[in-house]
Design a protein around this motif. Structure first.
Motif, short mmCIF file in Angstrom:
data_model
loop_
_atom_site.label_atom_id
_atom_site.label_comp_id
_atom_site.label_asym_id
_atom_site.label_seq_id
_atom_site.Cartn_x
_atom_site.Cartn_y
_atom_site.Cartn_z
N PHE A 69 -28.44 -55.92 20.43
CA PHE A 69 -26.99 -56.05 20.29
C PHE A 69 -26.55 -57.50 20.20
O PHE A 69 -25.49 -57.78 19.64
CB PHE A 69 -26.28 -55.35 21.45
N ASP A 70 -27.32 -58.42 20.75
CA ASP A 70 -26.95 -59.84 20.67
C ASP A 70 -27.09 -60.34 19.24
O ASP A 70 -26.20 -61.01 18.71
CB ASP A 70 -27.82 -60.66 21.62
N LYS A 72 -27.46 -58.32 16.66
CA LYS A 72 -26.99 -57.27 15.76
C LYS A 72 -28.06 -56.93 14.72
O LYS A 72 -27.82 -56.87 13.52
CB LYS A 72 -25.67 -57.65 15.08
N ARG A 73 -29.25 -56.69 15.27
CA ARG A 73 -30.39 -56.38 14.41
C ARG A 73 -31.13 -55.16 14.96
O ARG A 73 -31.19 -54.92 16.16
CB ARG A 73 -31.39 -57.56 14.35
N ALA A 146 -28.78 -58.42 9.64
CA ALA A 146 -27.60 -58.35 10.52
C ALA A 146 -26.42 -57.71 9.81
O ALA A 146 -25.53 -57.16 10.47
CB ALA A 146 -27.24 -59.74 11.02
N ASP A 147 -26.39 -57.78 8.49
CA ASP A 147 -25.28 -57.19 7.74
C ASP A 147 -25.70 -55.89 7.06
O ASP A 147 -25.16 -55.53 6.00
CB ASP A 147 -24.74 -58.18 6.70
N GLN A 152 -22.79 -50.43 11.82
CA GLN A 152 -21.65 -51.21 12.30
C GLN A 152 -21.82 -51.47 13.78
O GLN A 152 -21.94 -50.54 14.60
CB GLN A 152 -20.31 -50.51 12.04
N TRP A 153 -21.85 -52.74 14.11
CA TRP A 153 -21.97 -53.20 15.49
C TRP A 153 -20.57 -53.57 15.99
O TRP A 153 -19.91 -54.42 15.41
CB TRP A 153 -22.89 -54.42 15.57
N SER A 155 -18.05 -54.97 19.03
CA SER A 155 -17.97 -55.71 20.29
C SER A 155 -17.30 -54.83 21.34
O SER A 155 -16.65 -53.83 21.00
CB SER A 155 -17.14 -56.98 20.08
N PRO A 165 -20.83 -52.90 24.26
CA PRO A 165 -20.82 -52.85 22.79
C PRO A 165 -21.14 -51.44 22.31
O PRO A 165 -21.49 -50.54 23.08
CB PRO A 165 -21.90 -53.85 22.40
N LEU A 167 -22.78 -49.18 18.66
CA LEU A 167 -23.41 -49.18 17.34
C LEU A 167 -23.32 -47.78 16.76
O LEU A 167 -23.51 -46.80 17.48
CB LEU A 167 -24.90 -49.56 17.45
#
Length: 634
Positions: A69-70, A72-73, A146-147, A152-153, A155, A165, A167
């Motif tokens: 989650f940090d 986003k991968r 990451a994109d 979709q991540w 916050s 968070p 996902l």
């Protein structure tokens, strides 16, 4: 289907819903896994995949992934089971932005591989070509970008709880290749399993059955294991992770949601078990075990997504009175049309959506009554008419089956497809039609299909004689644009009182006194059909009398905001800004930005200001649509 299969297709053919109550699915040995056929007729060739399944195909995917989650991968390994034709030297997979670290065979031996040039348009991505050297198992070590367009991540601030968070994934149509290296085509069905690690205390759900309780790894992380033992199109592999709780509805149904949303969500979907029973009485056994749902944060771009055993839902359907539960009926119906029998190519997406929309209406009729079903059908028919008036009766995209692309809006794939089946039902009779549709699901279960196959099955198993074939106009419905002359129109009495109220308002400004007692479908009919050009005074009077800005039904609120913004009604701007900041559902977001953009010097600065604040909160699906409207692509 055998009549359409080439010999190689015969070669390639072999003989969720996490809940506290769910029994683990039996993990089949590789030799016992169900393998679905590949269609090889010309109309079944998917132009949106790099795969060559007639040479070598994926039959099973085993994921072992970590959620970071940090960063986003998502990263880890994908182990693929391969079925290849004699002499096949390589297999081609779909990827989009994946970082491939290594490819090995089942014994750990390195396999040579190349990632080709990405196709810039349409999200097709790049081919991953792997030399097989006789391997039947491939192990791919990789990391998603990451994109990644499927993921979709969120916050903590983008969730209801505001602490943890979140996902979620959205794979349809060809987005899953951005986080899973496989053959990403609806015609290449695959069984799958997954081990997912995530930071505690987050829960993970997937569109497969959870195997036991999560494993505490002792490092602040937990591991969750899932199995889908039935072959599904890869766009239906889905994941969600966050601070979520579960509540049962019936013996095989339940709902997940954030704790702050769970009570409202549970009350809203409490008819689901009844819907499953009604669906089974119509078209046969529900074959997926459990039917659970997760109500996601409002950034989810669609109303719902029919991921097997774990339907994904937007919270924007919650109205407090179950008036929008046609959405639940729709996603449930996909358990037969779409998930059980799937369009082989996206140009035939009406086979998923049109058949499902017809089925949805039948479930609504069984659970909520004929009047509500007829009103909702009338709204569908109005959508078809509106789309055809806008694009033209002969626009190629208004055919149900299109050559490699998508139909012009949901009014074609969904609503025209549904009215095609309503028309067939009206000609042959409900009893005979229902018997035919049930056998269609039974005889093509866990297989891909095409429009030609659907038509051939109708001609062989439904149509009785040339006169009936002529009356049905089947080929015209499927392959020609526009609306055939034999369409079975909805009952004009369904909205007689509402249409009279629309006429009275248009002629004399009479605001209906009984509006509050109307059904949601009736209120939507009224708002969508009153004159589009209104003064500020008229809008203020309408809002005051009907409480439009205070409605808890987002379908109705959207129609009010669309009307108000189209007339440059300043008092509606703050509410529209708040709505667009909280809701990511493309059905609402895109049209509201469009109507603002259409207002030139008044609306465009408002649209740009709002979008500058909200763009990063939208899923790639929603963001891409608004980017095109505002000219901010890239």
């Amino acid at each position: 289907m055998r009549r359409f299969a080439a010999p190689l297709a015969l070669l390639l053919t072999s003989t969720a819903c996490t809940t506290m109550e769910a029994a683990p699915a039996p993990v089949a040995a590789a030799a016992d896994r169900m393998v679905s056929p590949i269609l090889t007729s010309p109309e079944a060739v998917d132009t949106l995949t790099h795969a060559q399944p007639q040479v070598a195909r994926v039959t099973h995917v085993a994921l072992d992934l970590d959620l970071d989650f940090d960063a986003k991968r998502v990263g880890g390994t994908a182990e693929l089971s391969v079925l290849a034709a004699p002499g096949a030297e390589e297999i081609v997979l779909d990827t989009n932005g994946l970082e491939i670290a290594q490819v090995t065979d089942g014994q750990g031996g390195a396999l040579s591989h190349t990632v080709g040039e990405p196709v810039a348009e349409g999200g097709k991505g790049a081919p991953l070509t792997i030399r097989l050297d006789g391997a039947e198992t491939l192990r791919i070590a990789y990391r998603a970008p990451a994109d990644a367009s499927a993921l979709q991540w969120l916050s903590p601030e983008q969730t209801k709880g505001g602490v943890h968070p979140f996902l979620f994934s959205q794979g349809q149509a060809i987005l899953n290749r951005s986080w899973i290296p496989t053959q990403d085509s609806p015609g290449i069905r695959q069984t799958w399993e997954a081990r997912i690690t995530a930071p505690a205390p987050l829960d993970v759900v997937m569109s497969g059955v959870r195997q036991g309780e999560p494993e505490d790894l002792g490092n602040g992380r937990r591991a969750f294991t899932f199995v889908m033992d039935k072959p599904v199109p890869p766009y239906l592999i889905a994941i969600a992770a966050g601070d979520i709780d579960f509540r049962a509805i019936g013996p095989r149904t339940g709902v997940w949601a954030e704790p702050a949303t769970l009570d409202r969500a549970w009350r809203e979907v409490n008819d689901t078990e009844e819907m499953v029973v009604a669906a089974e009485e119509l078209y046969g056994e529900y074959r997926w075990g459990r039917y659970d749902m997760i109500v996601l944060p409002p950034a989810f771009p669609y109303g719902g997504m029919e991921n097997p055993v774990m339907t994904f839902l937007t919270p924007t359907f919650i109205a407090g009175d179950r008036s929008n539960n046609g959405l639940v009926a729709h996603e449930l119906a996909h358990s037969w049309s779409g998930n059980l029998v799937t369009n082989a190519v996206w140009g035939d997406s009406w086979l998923n959506e049109g058949v499902t929309t017809y089925f949805e209406n039948r479930i609504v009729e069984a659970v909520y009554g004929k009047q509500r079903a007829e009103q909702e059908a009338a709204l569908m028919f109005a959508n078809i008419r509106e789309t055809l008036a806008e694009v033209g009766e002969d626009a190629p995209g208004t055919a149900l089956s299109t050559d490699g692309g998508y139909q012009l809006g949901s009014a074609i794939a969904y609503d025209k497809g549904a009215f095609f089946l309503r028309t067939v039902e009206s000609v042959v009779g409900r009893e005979r039609f229902d018997s035919w549709l049930r056998q269609w699901f039974d005889n093509h279960a866990f297989q891909p299909a095409t429009s030609e196959l659907f038509l051939a099955d109708m001609m062989e198993n439904l149509v009785q004689g040339e006169a009936e074939a002529d009356a049905l106009m089947l080929r015209e419905w499927i392959f020609e644009p526009g609306l055939p002359a034999n369409v079975a129109k909805p009952d004009p009495a369904a909205f007689a009182a509402v249409d009279a109220a629309v006429s009275a308002y248009a002629a004399e400004g009479t605001i209906p006194a009984g509006y509050a007692q109307w059904s949601s479908a009736e209120r939507q009919r009224f708002l969508d059909n009153i004159p589009k050009q209104r003064t500020a005074e008229q809008l203020a009077a309408l809002n005051e009398a009907l409480g439009l800005s205070g409605t808890g039904n987002n379908e109705e609120l959207f129609l009010w905001l669309e009307l108000a913004l189209a007339n440059r009604y300043e008092p509606a701007v703050p509410q529209a800004e708040e709505f667009l900041a909280e809701v990511g559902r493309a059905k609402f977001v895109r049209p509201l930005f469009q109507v603002l953009w259409d207002q030139d010097e008044w609306g465009r600065p408002i649209a740009q200001r709002i979008y500058a604040e909200t763009r990063d909160s939208y899923h790639a699906v929603t963001r891409g649509g608004v980017d095109r409207i505002l000219g901010t692509e890239g």
